[in-house]
Design a protein around this motif. Structure first.
Motif, PDB file in Angstrom:
ATOM      1  N   LEU A 229      32.884  -8.959  -0.069  1.00  0.00           N
ATOM      2  CA  LEU A 229      34.331  -9.395  -0.322  1.00  0.00           C
ATOM      3  C   LEU A 229      34.191 -10.605  -1.347  1.00  0.00           C
ATOM      4  O   LEU A 229      33.441 -11.609  -1.398  1.00  0.00           O
ATOM      5  CB  LEU A 229      35.007 -10.058   0.910  1.00  0.00           C
ATOM      6  N   VAL A 230      34.485 -10.165  -2.507  1.00  0.00           N
ATOM      7  CA  VAL A 230      34.773 -11.208  -3.926  1.00  0.00           C
ATOM      8  C   VAL A 230      35.726 -12.347  -3.089  1.00  0.00           C
ATOM      9  O   VAL A 230      36.912 -11.866  -2.938  1.00  0.00           O
ATOM     10  CB  VAL A 230      35.221 -10.462  -5.028  1.00  0.00           C
ATOM     11  N   LEU A 298      26.079  -0.443  11.856  1.00  0.00           N
ATOM     12  CA  LEU A 298      27.358  -0.125  10.804  1.00  0.00           C
ATOM     13  C   LEU A 298      27.215  -1.484   9.817  1.00  0.00           C
ATOM     14  O   LEU A 298      26.661  -2.592  10.080  1.00  0.00           O
ATOM     15  CB  LEU A 298      28.572  -0.383  11.595  1.00  0.00           C
ATOM     16  N   SER A 299      27.752  -0.862   8.374  1.00  0.00           N
ATOM     17  CA  SER A 299      27.476  -2.283   7.554  1.00  0.00           C
ATOM     18  C   SER A 299      28.182  -3.317   7.737  1.00  0.00           C
ATOM     19  O   SER A 299      29.511  -3.261   8.458  1.00  0.00           O
ATOM     20  CB  SER A 299      28.179  -1.829   6.092  1.00  0.00           C
ATOM     21  N   GLU A 300      27.683  -4.600   7.357  1.00  0.00           N
ATOM     22  CA  GLU A 300      28.388  -5.743   7.699  1.00  0.00           C
ATOM     23  C   GLU A 300      29.269  -5.969   6.621  1.00  0.00           C
ATOM     24  O   GLU A 300      29.113  -5.355   5.453  1.00  0.00           O
ATOM     25  CB  GLU A 300      27.326  -6.862   7.564  1.00  0.00           C
ATOM     26  N   ILE A 301      30.310  -7.068   7.051  1.00  0.00           N
ATOM     27  CA  ILE A 301      31.129  -7.718   5.707  1.00  0.00           C
ATOM     28  C   ILE A 301      30.610  -9.103   5.363  1.00  0.00           C
ATOM     29  O   ILE A 301      30.656  -9.727   6.328  1.00  0.00           O
ATOM     30  CB  ILE A 301      32.731  -7.371   6.344  1.00  0.00           C
ATOM     31  N   VAL A 302      30.350  -8.926   4.175  1.00  0.00           N
ATOM     32  CA  VAL A 302      29.693 -10.601   3.687  1.00  0.00           C
ATOM     33  C   VAL A 302      30.881 -10.906   2.566  1.00  0.00           C
ATOM     34  O   VAL A 302      31.577 -10.147   1.874  1.00  0.00           O
ATOM     35  CB  VAL A 302      28.400 -10.371   3.296  1.00  0.00           C
ATOM     36  N   GLU A 303      30.543 -12.156   1.955  1.00  0.00           N
ATOM     37  CA  GLU A 303      31.449 -13.091   0.938  1.00  0.00           C
ATOM     38  C   GLU A 303      30.661 -13.372  -0.022  1.00  0.00           C
ATOM     39  O   GLU A 303      29.451 -13.792   0.257  1.00  0.00           O
ATOM     40  CB  GLU A 303      32.131 -14.063   1.710  1.00  0.00           C
ATOM     41  N   LEU A 304      31.017 -13.089  -1.285  1.00  0.00           N
ATOM     42  CA  LEU A 304      30.434 -13.690  -2.433  1.00  0.00           C
ATOM     43  C   LEU A 304      31.480 -14.076  -3.535  1.00  0.00           C
ATOM     44  O   LEU A 304      32.634 -13.725  -3.330  1.00  0.00           O
ATOM     45  CB  LEU A 304      29.217 -13.008  -2.967  1.00  0.00           C
ATOM     46  N   GLY A 305      30.788 -14.887  -4.586  1.00  0.00           N
ATOM     47  CA  GLY A 305      31.875 -15.432  -5.479  1.00  0.00           C
ATOM     48  C   GLY A 305      32.051 -14.342  -6.412  1.00  0.00           C
ATOM     49  O   GLY A 305      31.305 -13.430  -6.732  1.00  0.00           O
ATOM     50  N   GLY A 306      33.265 -14.651  -7.419  1.00  0.00           N
ATOM     51  CA  GLY A 306      33.652 -13.633  -8.525  1.00  0.00           C
ATOM     52  C   GLY A 306      32.419 -13.451  -9.540  1.00  0.00           C
ATOM     53  O   GLY A 306      32.083 -12.677  -9.965  1.00  0.00           O
ATOM     54  N   PHE A 309      29.562 -11.931  -8.497  1.00  0.00           N
ATOM     55  CA  PHE A 309      29.701 -10.220  -8.204  1.00  0.00           C
ATOM     56  C   PHE A 309      29.811  -9.575  -9.844  1.00  0.00           C
ATOM     57  O   PHE A 309      29.140  -8.688 -10.177  1.00  0.00           O
ATOM     58  CB  PHE A 309      31.016  -9.902  -7.433  1.00  0.00           C
ATOM     59  N   TYR A 310      30.597 -10.259 -10.580  1.00  0.00           N
ATOM     60  CA  TYR A 310      30.878  -9.528 -11.855  1.00  0.00           C
ATOM     61  C   TYR A 310      30.175 -10.342 -12.999  1.00  0.00           C
ATOM     62  O   TYR A 310      30.025  -9.664 -13.927  1.00  0.00           O
ATOM     63  CB  TYR A 310      32.482  -9.731 -11.890  1.00  0.00           C
ATOM     64  N   GLY A 311      29.861 -11.587 -12.978  1.00  0.00           N
ATOM     65  CA  GLY A 311      29.518 -12.390 -14.335  1.00  0.00           C
ATOM     66  C   GLY A 311      30.530 -13.270 -14.528  1.00  0.00           C
ATOM     67  O   GLY A 311      31.577 -13.143 -14.187  1.00  0.00           O
TER      68      GLY A 311
END
Ligand code: NAD
Ligand code: UGA
Length: 366
Positions: A229-230, A298-306, A309-311
């Motif tokens: 999750l971005v 089952l896949s986990e749901i994780v968070e990371l910054g935009g 994720f994108y640069g």
């Protein structure tokens, strides 16, 4: 009305391939231009389809093709946010400069152009601004965008995600100006997150590509990787089934009574708003219930910054709901698919495709 000769630019893409299918089914004659043809499948053999594998950035017979058609549909663009971050100049060149050449060829030959723009032109909501003092920032009214009255709110230049939105916006403005000064006949479409079979590609099939979010989540579920999750997945989108979308686009193609001349149309489903977090949760639940092998984790749901994720240079639309009054009143169109069924049926298609390819590969290897 007899069959139309349609020049369909970008016909090999997600929207283009579904639209081509519909145009052929309705008896029209289609010249399809794209770099790729795999999504066109069996239609490549259709007697009323001519496929031209063509990079529109080079020299090509644009004028001849436009002159020989009754209607031009332009879908060609870099359309995925990952590309706006990685290659912003290419996004400007293709989505504005190259598309402008197409529009100007239509002006020269007096042809109607259906130009695909984007809901990204609206940008962010007023409720997302740090100094906004709204009584009820959650009121959907702040996120509901109408074609001819909503303001556009974009981020600063160093958040270069907005180059896509700006290039599309400038193209809309130039096309509109040709309408005003030279009587050009055009219709602009602003799609709101269409979804369905054949959207993009799975990242595990194309390591270099950056598809849209559905394909990332689908791939993660199929491979057991985490759904990422971005920025917390708080952003909201309204998802629209490609079948509903094509029905609306087709009514614009027919343009009964000329109601679409020099009009802009939002195409989207205001009923299907979900946050990206909700979307991840719904897809995970569907996958567990319908497609997972019992016993597999089952896949986990994780968070990371935009930026992670994108640069750097990433920014985002926080929320966008289409006002579809115009499509309803001028075209009698209403989207039918709701988000749960839309996600479930799109997942079914992609799970089947993934397993079919994997089985074909294992037969070849053994
Ligand atoms: P897509 O990427 O599947 O389709 C674009 C097509 O353009 C691709 O098939 C690609 O091969 C082709 N193309 C790219 N560069 C080319 C070149 N140089 N020469 C020839 N062909 C080239 O994207 P899509 O989702 O089908 O979107 C189509 C249009 O709708 C785009 O203009 C996009 O910006 C717009 N749009 C789509 C959505 C959506 O929900 N899918 C939302 C907003 C806007
Ligand atoms: C995209 C593109 O800008 C255009 O093609 C188009 O205008 C629009 O979709 C559309 O389809 O209408 P966006 O909705 O931001 O815009 O595209 P996605 O890549 O699908 O991203 C949706 C949201 O999911 C974004 O907030 C993104 O940050 C997030 N995301 C993406 C994740 O949380 N995880 C991921 O793995 C990928």
């Amino acid at each position: 009305m007899g069959p139309l000769r349609v020049l369909n630019l970008g016909a090999g893409g997600f929207i283009g391939s579904h639209l081509t299918q519909r145009l052929l089914a309705e008896g029209h004659i289609v010249t399809a231009v794209d770099l790729y043809s795999d999504k066109l499948g069996e239609n490549l053999e259709h007697p009323r389809l001519t496929f031209l594998r063509q990079d529109i950035r080079g020299d090509w017979n644009l004028d001849e093709l436009v002159e020989g058609s009754d209607l031009v549909i332009d879908l060609i663009a870099h359309a995925n946010p990952g590309l706006y971050i990685r290659i912003p100049l290419d996004v400007f060149r293709l989505n504005f400069l190259e598309n402008l050449k197409i529009a100007e060829a239509c002006v020269r030959h007096g042809k109607h152009l259906i130009q695909f723009s984007t809901c990204e032109v609206y940008g962010r909501t007023a409720a997302s601004l740090p100094h906004a003092a709204l009584a009820n920032p959650e009121d959907p009214i702040h996120a509901t965008f109408a074609e001819d009255s909503s303001e556009f709110i974009l981020g600063p230049v160093n958040k270069h995600r907005w180059i896509y939105s700006s290039a599309k916006q400038l193209l809309e403005r130039v096309v509109h100006a040709y309408g005003l000064q030279e009587g050009f006949h055009y219709t602009i479409i602003r799609p709101f997150n269409f979804l369905g079979p054949k959207i993009d590609f799975l990242p595990s099939d194309n390591q270099d590509g950056v598809p849209r979010v559905f394909s990332f989540f689908m791939d993660a579920l199929l491979t057991g990787a985490p759904l990422q999750l971005v920025n917390g997945g708080h952003q909201r989108r309204c998802y629209t089934h490609i079948e509903d979308a094509v029905e609306c686009i087709y009514r614009i193609v027919i343009n009964a009574g000329g109601v679409c001349d020099r009009e802009i149309f939002n195409i989207g489903s205001p009923y299907n708003e979900v946050s990206i977090r909700q979307m991840a949760e719904i897809m995970r639940e569907i996958y567990a219930r319908r497609f997972a092998t019992p016993g597999d984790p089952l896949s986990e749901i994780v968070e990371l910054g935009g930026d992670e994720f994108y640069g750097s240079g990433y920014d985002d639309s926080d929320r966008r709901i289409p006002d579809i009054t115009k499509a309803r009143t001028l075209l009698g169109w209403e989207p039918r698919w709701r988000v749960q069924e839309l996600l479930e049926s799109t997942m079914e298609y992609h799970v089947d495709e993934f397993r079919r390819k994997r089985d074909a590969l294992s037969v070849r290897v053994s």
